[in-house]
Design a protein around this motif. Structure first.
Motif, mmCIF file in Angstrom:
data_model
loop_
_atom_site.group_PDB
_atom_site.id
_atom_site.type_symbol
_atom_site.label_atom_id
_atom_site.label_comp_id
_atom_site.label_asym_id
_atom_site.label_seq_id
_atom_site.Cartn_x
_atom_site.Cartn_y
_atom_site.Cartn_z
ATOM 1 N N PHE A 217 -41.760 -8.785 -7.955
ATOM 2 C CA PHE A 217 -42.661 -9.927 -8.056
ATOM 3 C C PHE A 217 -43.253 -10.220 -6.680
ATOM 4 N N LEU A 218 -44.203 -11.118 -6.672
ATOM 5 C CA LEU A 218 -44.790 -11.597 -5.427
ATOM 6 C C LEU A 218 -44.170 -12.940 -5.063
ATOM 7 N N ILE A 239 -41.122 -6.803 2.815
ATOM 8 C CA ILE A 239 -41.834 -6.260 1.655
ATOM 9 C C ILE A 239 -43.204 -6.911 1.506
ATOM 10 N N GLY A 240 -43.307 -8.190 1.836
ATOM 11 C CA GLY A 240 -44.614 -8.841 1.806
ATOM 12 C C GLY A 240 -45.577 -8.209 2.796
ATOM 13 N N LEU A 241 -45.101 -7.902 4.004
ATOM 14 C CA LEU A 241 -45.948 -7.240 4.995
ATOM 15 C C LEU A 241 -46.308 -5.828 4.546
ATOM 16 N N SER A 244 -49.055 -6.086 1.948
ATOM 17 C CA SER A 244 -50.349 -6.470 2.526
ATOM 18 C C SER A 244 -51.002 -5.310 3.254
ATOM 19 N N ALA A 245 -50.200 -4.317 3.678
ATOM 20 C CA ALA A 245 -50.764 -3.154 4.358
ATOM 21 C C ALA A 245 -51.513 -2.236 3.401
ATOM 22 N N PHE A 246 -51.157 -2.273 2.116
ATOM 23 C CA PHE A 246 -51.799 -1.404 1.125
ATOM 24 C C PHE A 246 -52.797 -2.148 0.247
ATOM 25 N N TYR A 247 -52.719 -3.462 0.256
ATOM 26 C CA TYR A 247 -53.640 -4.268 -0.545
ATOM 27 C C TYR A 247 -54.381 -5.227 0.395
ATOM 28 N N PRO A 248 -55.559 -4.851 0.859
ATOM 29 C CA PRO A 248 -56.283 -5.682 1.840
ATOM 30 C C PRO A 248 -56.588 -7.091 1.344
ATOM 31 N N THR A 249 -56.709 -7.269 0.035
ATOM 32 C CA THR A 249 -57.031 -8.591 -0.500
ATOM 33 C C THR A 249 -55.813 -9.513 -0.577
ATOM 34 N N ALA A 251 -53.126 -11.596 1.127
ATOM 35 C CA ALA A 251 -52.793 -12.234 2.407
ATOM 36 C C ALA A 251 -51.395 -12.832 2.307
ATOM 37 N N ALA A 252 -50.427 -12.160 2.893
ATOM 38 C CA ALA A 252 -49.039 -12.638 2.868
ATOM 39 C C ALA A 252 -48.828 -13.610 4.025
ATOM 40 N N ASN A 253 -49.310 -14.829 3.841
ATOM 41 C CA ASN A 253 -49.273 -15.814 4.914
ATOM 42 C C ASN A 253 -47.861 -16.307 5.223
ATOM 43 N N TYR A 254 -46.954 -16.090 4.326
ATOM 44 C CA TYR A 254 -45.584 -16.556 4.523
ATOM 45 C C TYR A 254 -44.778 -15.635 5.436
#
Length: 285
Positions: A217-218, A239-241, A244-249, A251-254
């Motif tokens: 999950f996200l 995992i959030g980072l 975000s490296a593979f999905y440019p849209t 934004a894992a701000n946390y």
């Protein structure tokens, strides 16, 4: 009359001194400068030969195991969901979460058993517990990273996904994973050596980690009370980072990189302190 014996004695003395070898110059420390490096390399080769060379298929199983897990996850969730939380392919979504988790899992578990694995070799003065820890850390880190690169590259080719990959973010996520795995592994190596029951306790306590690390999950989609708890799990940030490296849209701000690094270094420092103080007691158990 006495000069001849004296001369003879002198000749005998000179002959005796000629037979005595000259004092050897002490060997310089230059030939020992890479002794620890050679020891680590030898332990790494032993690790590779023990874990992979004696198994039919060798390194092929290192690739097939995570690939099978990703395929099963993708197939299972595709039956109940039309699309993943990000992108259009389940394979890439779960690979971006599973690969970092598997890297952490392999590094932390193998480093935690470094002294037990290399116990007989640690009896030699030239082999230290630091060498054993570094050897297992390097072998399993490099192996898991190589397997991850092969898997993700294969998935991108098979799915014809033209993702724009943020390489600095990928490198940062893998580096954070390695440091976290090393810190937890070194601390567990000391605790398991001092308290063998800790290995069972740790396996029970961390069993839900596979579900609570954001593989399925996200973090953003979780309820607020769950986010407040899961934020303290360093793997959530890693995992959030990674995603975000593979999905440019996305934004894992946390994601908080300093938090993960701080936790990892504190655990590593505590583990090194305990091993430095009690490694002889652990080896003699």
């Amino acid at each position: 009359m006495q000069s001849r014996p004296a001369a003879a004695a002198s000749d005998g003395l000179s002959e005796t001194s000629a037979q005595v070898p000259a004092a050897q110059v002490p060997a310089s420390g230059a030939n020992r400068s890479f002794a620890s490096l050679r020891t680590i390399v030898a332990l790494m080769l032993r690790e590779m030969a023990t874990r992979y060379a004696r198994t039919p298929g060798g390194y092929i199983w290192a690739i097939m195991e995570p690939l099978a897990a990703i395929i099963v996850l993708s197939f299972g969730f595709s039956l109940v969901m039309r699309t993943p939380a990000l992108g259009t392919t389940f394979l890439l979504f779960y690979a971006t979460g599973y690969v970092p988790f598997e890297l952490y899992n392999k590094v932390s578990n193998t480093v935690a058993r470094a002294i037990a694995f290399s116990g007989p070799l640690l009896r030699f003065p030239s082999v230290t517990w630091v060498d054993a820890v570094l050897a297992r850390f390097l072998v399993n880190s490099l192996t898991s990273i190589l397997v991850g690169v092969i898997l993700v590259s294969g998935i991108l080719m098979v799915t014809d996904n033209r993702a724009v990959i943020d390489m600095p973010a990928v490198i940062t996520a893998l580096s954070m994973t390695m440091i976290l795995g090393l810190g937890i592994g070194v601390l567990n190596c000391a605790l398991i050596g001092l308290f063998p029951i800790w290995e069972v306790v740790w396996s029970i306590v961390t069993r839900p980690l596979f579900l609570a690390s954001g593989i399925f999950f996200l973090y953003d989609t979780m309820p607020e009370f769950a986010r407040d708890i899961l934020w303290y799990n360093p793997l959530i940030h890693i995992i959030g980072l990674s995603r975000s490296a593979f999905y440019p849209t996305y934004a894992a701000n946390y994601v908080n990189i300093p938090y993960v690094v701080f936790v990892s270094l504190v655990l590593l420092a505590l583990g090194l302190l305990l091993l430095g103080r009690y490694h002889r007691d652990i080896m003699n158990r």
